[in-house]
Design a protein around this motif. Structure first.
Motif, PDB file in Angstrom:
ATOM      1  N   GLY A   1       0.943  -4.061 -11.871  1.00 13.60           N
ATOM      2  CA  GLY A   1       0.622  -5.228 -11.056  1.00 13.60           C
ATOM      3  C   GLY A   1       1.782  -6.154 -10.795  1.00 13.60           C
ATOM      4  N   GLU A   2       2.964  -5.832 -11.322  1.00 12.97           N
ATOM      5  CA  GLU A   2       4.129  -6.704 -11.144  1.00 12.97           C
ATOM      6  C   GLU A   2       4.571  -6.700  -9.684  1.00 12.97           C
ATOM      7  OE1 GLU A   2       8.780  -7.082 -12.746  1.00 12.97           O
ATOM      8  OE2 GLU A   2       7.409  -5.587 -13.589  1.00 12.97           O
ATOM      9  N   GLU A   3       5.035  -7.857  -9.228  1.00 15.74           N
ATOM     10  CA  GLU A   3       5.540  -7.975  -7.870  1.00 15.74           C
ATOM     11  C   GLU A   3       6.792  -7.120  -7.699  1.00 15.74           C
ATOM     12  OE1 GLU A   3       7.546 -11.424  -5.013  1.00 15.74           O
ATOM     13  OE2 GLU A   3       6.284 -11.992  -6.723  1.00 15.74           O
ATOM     14  N   ASP A   4       6.856  -6.393  -6.588  1.00 19.35           N
ATOM     15  CA  ASP A   4       8.036  -5.578  -6.309  1.00 19.35           C
ATOM     16  C   ASP A   4       9.252  -6.452  -6.073  1.00 19.35           C
ATOM     17  OD1 ASP A   4       6.994  -2.991  -6.496  1.00 19.35           O
ATOM     18  OD2 ASP A   4       6.222  -3.049  -4.450  1.00 19.35           O
ATOM     19  N   SER A   5      10.410  -5.922  -6.408  1.00 17.14           N
ATOM     20  CA  SER A   5      11.663  -6.614  -6.076  1.00 17.14           C
ATOM     21  C   SER A   5      11.813  -6.643  -4.561  1.00 17.14           C
ATOM     22  CB  SER A   5      12.851  -5.887  -6.698  1.00 17.14           C
ATOM     23  OG  SER A   5      13.028  -4.619  -6.085  1.00 17.14           O
ATOM     24  N   ALA A   6      12.666  -7.535  -4.070  1.00  9.89           N
ATOM     25  CA  ALA A   6      12.874  -7.658  -2.627  1.00  9.89           C
ATOM     26  C   ALA A   6      13.352  -6.344  -2.028  1.00  9.89           C
ATOM     27  CB  ALA A   6      13.869  -8.772  -2.347  1.00  9.89           C
ATOM     28  N   LEU A   7      14.204  -5.635  -2.757  1.00  9.90           N
ATOM     29  CA  LEU A   7      14.739  -4.372  -2.250  1.00  9.90           C
ATOM     30  C   LEU A   7      13.638  -3.316  -2.136  1.00  9.90           C
ATOM     31  CD1 LEU A   7      17.139  -2.737  -1.314  1.00  9.90           C
ATOM     32  CD2 LEU A   7      17.711  -2.268  -3.718  1.00  9.90           C
TER      33      LEU A   7
ATOM     34  N   ALA B   1       0.814  -1.216   0.000  1.00  9.40           N
ATOM     35  CA  ALA B   1       0.000   0.000   0.000  1.00  9.40           C
ATOM     36  C   ALA B   1       0.847   1.265   0.000  1.00  9.40           C
ATOM     37  CB  ALA B   1      -0.938  -0.003   1.205  1.00  9.40           C
ATOM     38  N   VAL B   2       2.072   1.175  -0.504  1.00  3.95           N
ATOM     39  CA  VAL B   2       2.955   2.342  -0.626  1.00  3.95           C
ATOM     40  C   VAL B   2       3.190   2.616  -2.111  1.00  3.95           C
ATOM     41  CG1 VAL B   2       5.243   3.272  -0.125  1.00  3.95           C
ATOM     42  CG2 VAL B   2       4.084   1.835   1.564  1.00  3.95           C
ATOM     43  N   PHE B   3       3.040   3.856  -2.513  1.00  8.27           N
ATOM     44  CA  PHE B   3       3.263   4.222  -3.909  1.00  8.27           C
ATOM     45  C   PHE B   3       4.729   4.031  -4.297  1.00  8.27           C
ATOM     46  CE2 PHE B   3      -0.571   6.864  -3.110  1.00  8.27           C
ATOM     47  CZ  PHE B   3      -1.357   6.402  -4.158  1.00  8.27           C
ATOM     48  N   ASP B   4       4.948   3.651  -5.551  1.00  6.31           N
ATOM     49  CA  ASP B   4       6.315   3.501  -6.051  1.00  6.31           C
ATOM     50  C   ASP B   4       7.105   4.803  -5.916  1.00  6.31           C
ATOM     51  OD1 ASP B   4       5.768   0.887  -6.701  1.00  6.31           O
ATOM     52  OD2 ASP B   4       5.423   1.279  -8.833  1.00  6.31           O
ATOM     53  N   ASP B   5       6.427   5.925  -6.121  1.00  2.00           N
ATOM     54  CA  ASP B   5       7.108   7.216  -6.041  1.00  2.00           C
ATOM     55  C   ASP B   5       7.658   7.481  -4.642  1.00  2.00           C
ATOM     56  OD1 ASP B   5       7.787   9.834  -7.304  1.00  2.00           O
ATOM     57  OD2 ASP B   5       6.429  10.598  -5.754  1.00  2.00           O
ATOM     58  N   ASP B   6       6.920   7.011  -3.617  1.00  2.00           N
ATOM     59  CA  ASP B   6       7.415   7.163  -2.250  1.00  2.00           C
ATOM     60  C   ASP B   6       8.650   6.300  -2.027  1.00  2.00           C
ATOM     61  OD1 ASP B   6       5.614   9.048  -1.334  1.00  2.00           O
ATOM     62  OD2 ASP B   6       4.132   7.554  -0.747  1.00  2.00           O
ATOM     63  N   ALA B   7       8.632   5.084  -2.602  1.00  2.00           N
ATOM     64  CA  ALA B   7       9.815   4.218  -2.473  1.00  2.00           C
ATOM     65  C   ALA B   7      11.028   4.882  -3.119  1.00  2.00           C
ATOM     66  CB  ALA B   7       9.542   2.860  -3.109  1.00  2.00           C
ATOM     67  N   ARG B   8      10.832   5.480  -4.291  1.00  2.00           N
ATOM     68  CA  ARG B   8      11.929   6.172  -4.973  1.00  2.00           C
ATOM     69  C   ARG B   8      12.412   7.371  -4.131  1.00  2.00           C
ATOM     70  NH1 ARG B   8      14.156   7.752 -10.051  1.00  2.00           N
ATOM     71  NH2 ARG B   8      15.813   9.196  -9.424  1.00  2.00           N
ATOM     72  N   ARG B   9      11.492   8.100  -3.559  1.00  2.00           N
ATOM     73  CA  ARG B   9      11.850   9.279  -2.768  1.00  2.00           C
ATOM     74  C   ARG B   9      12.705   8.885  -1.559  1.00  2.00           C
ATOM     75  NH1 ARG B   9       8.911  12.020   1.233  1.00  2.00           N
ATOM     76  NH2 ARG B   9       7.098  10.682   0.853  1.00  2.00           N
ATOM     77  N   PHE B  10      12.327   7.794  -0.899  1.00  2.00           N
ATOM     78  CA  PHE B  10      13.093   7.356   0.265  1.00  2.00           C
ATOM     79  C   PHE B  10      14.451   6.768  -0.146  1.00  2.00           C
ATOM     80  CE2 PHE B  10       9.311   8.150   2.596  1.00  2.00           C
ATOM     81  CZ  PHE B  10       9.680   8.239   3.933  1.00  2.00           C
ATOM     82  N   ALA B  11      14.484   6.135  -1.321  1.00  2.00           N
ATOM     83  CA  ALA B  11      15.773   5.649  -1.829  1.00  2.00           C
ATOM     84  C   ALA B  11      16.703   6.828  -2.106  1.00  2.00           C
ATOM     85  CB  ALA B  11      15.557   4.823  -3.095  1.00  2.00           C
TER      86      ALA B  11
ATOM     87  N   PHE C   1      14.554  -0.876 -11.500  1.00  2.00           N
ATOM     88  CA  PHE C   1      13.370  -1.723 -11.370  1.00  2.00           C
ATOM     89  C   PHE C   1      12.085  -0.909 -11.541  1.00  2.00           C
ATOM     90  CE2 PHE C   1       9.859  -3.278  -8.777  1.00  2.00           C
ATOM     91  CZ  PHE C   1       9.667  -4.542  -9.332  1.00  2.00           C
ATOM     92  N   LEU C   2      11.989   0.201 -10.855  1.00  2.00           N
ATOM     93  CA  LEU C   2      10.765   1.008 -10.897  1.00  2.00           C
ATOM     94  C   LEU C   2      10.530   1.589 -12.289  1.00  2.00           C
ATOM     95  CD1 LEU C   2      10.919   2.875  -7.460  1.00  2.00           C
ATOM     96  CD2 LEU C   2       9.526   0.883  -8.083  1.00  2.00           C
ATOM     97  N   HIS C   3      11.602   1.876 -13.014  1.00  2.00           N
ATOM     98  CA  HIS C   3      11.457   2.431 -14.355  1.00  2.00           C
ATOM     99  C   HIS C   3      10.823   1.414 -15.305  1.00  2.00           C
ATOM    100  CE1 HIS C   3      12.287   4.932 -17.832  1.00  2.00           C
ATOM    101  NE2 HIS C   3      12.888   3.898 -18.432  1.00  2.00           N
ATOM    102  N   HIS C   4      11.126   0.135 -15.122  1.00  2.00           N
ATOM    103  CA  HIS C   4      10.631  -0.894 -16.029  1.00  2.00           C
ATOM    104  C   HIS C   4       9.486  -1.728 -15.436  1.00  2.00           C
ATOM    105  CE1 HIS C   4      14.744  -0.162 -17.671  1.00  2.00           C
ATOM    106  NE2 HIS C   4      14.097  -0.281 -18.821  1.00  2.00           N
ATOM    107  N   LYS C   5       9.035  -1.370 -14.258  1.00  2.00           N
ATOM    108  CA  LYS C   5       8.002  -2.156 -13.582  1.00  2.00           C
ATOM    109  C   LYS C   5       6.695  -2.141 -14.368  1.00  2.00           C
ATOM    110  CE  LYS C   5       5.394  -2.428  -9.237  1.00  2.00           C
ATOM    111  NZ  LYS C   5       5.145  -1.767  -7.924  1.00  2.00           N
ATOM    112  N   LYS C   6       6.093  -3.339 -14.538  1.00  7.44           N
ATOM    113  CA  LYS C   6       4.814  -3.467 -15.235  1.00  7.44           C
ATOM    114  C   LYS C   6       3.665  -3.336 -14.245  1.00  7.44           C
ATOM    115  CE  LYS C   6       6.649  -6.578 -18.802  1.00  7.44           C
ATOM    116  NZ  LYS C   6       6.550  -7.941 -19.406  1.00  7.44           N
TER     117      LYS C   6
END
Length: 638
Positions: free
Chosen positions: A441-447, A397-407, A434-439
């Protein structure tokens, strides 16, 4: 299939079978399908099945797979036609019904590939009309559908036949209702990704089936089920067209049946066996229906409301009103952990011990403050030893953009401090790639999963600090069933139960608070609750503290307990409500717009406050003290 027996009623225009749990109903349906298949096999004929997708039929397909593997049920003579498919949609997309059907059924049984028919979401638009005509022709050439399996949407759609569909509508391309699109968003991450159209069998096509079974599981389907079963036939609720078919069976669990007249107001159906629970429900119903406080109800009100039989048993309205008023009044307490040095005979909680060990289970990292934040604050303020256990990571339930921001933040911090820079640059590049090419509904990478987990863990810890919960009392369980990186979860497993047992043994609580969404057969809350039930069942008789432990159930962000079920009502002052709001605000990744907002566009704090205000208003309408807000609980006696 264990059937729950209730009085027959003329209100229902379709035959309804009510079972205790969705799983029981699904098994019963699967066995009927299996008997049809075997009967056709004995005659050397094809069994032609119309199949549905969504969460409702999953249990049916699971049992059919079990029958195939363990009891030799063969699908060699089975031909299937699926109801619908999104348009446009590629068959290998995670959201496609082709993917769903193969994952849930076809890949696990011996059905012939050429006997599987699912609407094609890849066709050019100009070919759709002809394709739909051929789809119907194929059904006819197979001798028609022997059995059609159906779920029901909240708009009353069957297949994707939305409101406005006619009873003779054929297979065709349709526009999806906005409510259907909202409900589908959980599979597509965002509403804007949900296709606006779909291919569907028509109502007319469905009604040609020789046998139809409609399934409905969970409280979320209760209102539309009542309209389907008891309402007039109308294109406003396409499922009501099933009333025109001679061989329909509706199978529902007890929660989906809650709004049926024979369940909700059985006194309108016939004679009742009046126990304390039903008496309480009837009096509260009458009070709200007449818009009169409980103590102002008259004998005439009871007679006009169809409750003369209750008066015969109770004697008169005055005594009955007083009895129920006192019962409701005693649910109200400002001491959710028990009031020290007081007579607790008629209080919801015990006075002793004065300072209790309290364990609050939170399925997601914010359910505690959203659903019972005011009570949590009250427990801490009154000196109890409050622990919070977050059962899942909540990372999807976390947006990909938030994951990128914290990275980005982590990389900047490493470069600023000069510690671990090389490793952090490598991991940052991995996240960005990973986030750039993520499809979709695709499962997130472990990282990426780990980053999202840390985001939600930090927010939960911040909310607990704000509420005064000691840092050592904040527990992160990360139950394995949840950790798939996708909306779809694994079934409850032994590791989940063992982890729950471990935390219970560690704390040995006098009080447990848990999300009590018993009425949702599919959700994360229900799985988390089942883990608690299983853990307590194993500990009971082995650990002395279990016998002295009270368990209180709260509801999730979406709804409140029915007033007749509430056993503890905790008033929340305006100041406490503002503190609760600020605790919710600590969950910044869920602020403004959540990844899975459901069908409610309000933010979580708004839903929570509106619900708490509504509960207080309900008590006020019944003639009790007027409060700013109330959080409500039901006691579970294990």
């Amino acid at each position: 299939m264990e059937v729950l027996h209730y009085p027959e009623t003329a209100f229902e225009k379709l035959p309804v079978t009510i079972v205790a749990e969705a799983r029981e109903g699904a098994i019963g349906i699967a066995h009927e399908i299996a008997e049809l298949i075997r009967s056709k096999q004995r005659k050397g004929k094809l069994a032609v099945l119309g199949l549905a997708t969504g969460s409702s039929p999953i249990g049916v397909y699971q049992e059919l797979i079990r029958l195939h593997r363990e009891e030799g049920l063969s699908f060699q003579n089975v031909v299937t036609f699926n109801l619908d498919e999104y348009y446009p949609m590629q068959p290998d997309e995670l959201q496609s019904y082709v993917y769903f059907m193969h994952e849930q059924l076809f890949d696990h049984v011996d059905i012939r590939p050429e006997n599987v028919h699912i609407p094609d979401g890849t066709l050019p638009i100009e070919q759709i009309k002809e394709y739909c005509r051929n789809y119907e022709k194929q059904i006819d050439e197979c001798g028609g559908l022997d059995l059609q399996l159906l779920g029901i949407g909240r708009t009353g759609h069957i297949g994707f036949n939305e409101p406005g569909s006619s009873s003779s509508s054929p297979t065709r391309l349709v526009k999806l209702d906005p409510l259907t699109i909202t409900d589908a968003a959980k599979d597509f991450i965002k509403e804007e990704y949900v296709p606006l159209r779909a291919l569907t069998m028509g109502v007319g096509t469905i009604l040609k089936a020789r046998r139809i079974i409609l399934m409905a599981w969970g409280e979320g389907k209760a209102k539309i089920l009542r309209e389907t079963v008891e309402g007039r036939v109308s294109d406003e609720v396409p499922a009501t067209f099933l009333q025109l078919h001679p061989r329909v069976q509706v199978v529902v669990d007890q929660w989906a049946a809650l709004e049926l007249t024979r369940i909700k107001t059985p006194w309108l159906v016939g004679m009742c066996t009046w126990d304390d629970s039903l008496i309480r429900r009837a009096v509260l119903w009458l009070s709200l229906k007449t818009q009169k406080p409980i103590l102002k109800l008259t004998d005439e009100d009871y007679k006009d409301g169809g409750l003369s039989d209750l008066l015969v048993q109770a004697g008169n309205a005055y005594n009955l009103n007083l009895r129920i008023f006192n019962l409701i009044q005693r649910t109200i307490t400002g001491w959710p952990g028990g009031k020290p040095n007081s007579n607790d005979t008629q209080r919801p909680e015990r006075a002793l011990p004065a300072h209790k060990r309290v364990l609050i289970f939170s399925p997601h990292p914010d359910d505690d403050v959203i659903s019972m934040g005011g009570t949590l604050l009250r427990l801490v303020d009154q000196g109890h030893d409050v622990h919070v256990a977050y059962q899942t990571s909540g990372n999807i339930a976390v947006f990909d953009d938030d994951a990128r921001r914290f990275a980005d933040f982590a990389l900047g911090f490493a470069e600023k401090s000069g510690v671990g820079v090389a490793d952090m640059r490598r991991e940052h590049a991995e996240v960005v790639e990973f986030l750039h090419h993520k499809k979709l509904g695709e499962e997130d990478s472990a990282l990426v999963q780990n980053i999202k987990t840390l985001i939600r863990r930090g927010e939960a810890a911040a909310a607990c600090r704000y509420c005064g919960v000691q840092e050592a009392n904040v527990h992160f369980m990360n139950m394995p069933f949840y950790e798939t990186g996708q909306v779809k979860k694994k079934p409850l497993g032994e590791a989940d139960i063992e982890e729950t047992i471990a935390i219970l043994q560690e704390i040995k609580p006098h009080q447990i608070f848990a999300a009590g969404d018993l009425r949702d057969p599919h959700g994360t809350h229900r799985v988390c609750l089942d883990a608690i039930f299983a853990a307590l069942a194993r500990l009971k008789g082995r650990e002395e503290w279990v016998d002295d432990c009270y368990m209180w159930l709260y509801r999730g962000a979406w709804q409140e307990w029915d007033v007749e079920d509430i056993e503890m009502a905790v008033p929340i002052s305006p100041e406490e409500l503002m503190r609760k709001r600020k605790a919710i605000f600590k969950h910044q990744s869920q602020k403004d717009s959540a990844v899975f907002p459901g069908n409610d566009k309000r933010e979580f704090w708004q839903r929570s406050e509106d619900r708490n205000h509504a509960t207080a208003k309900l008590y006020d309408r019944l003639g009790l003290v007027e409060y700013e807000a109330i959080e409500a609980f039901v006691r579970y006696r294990f």
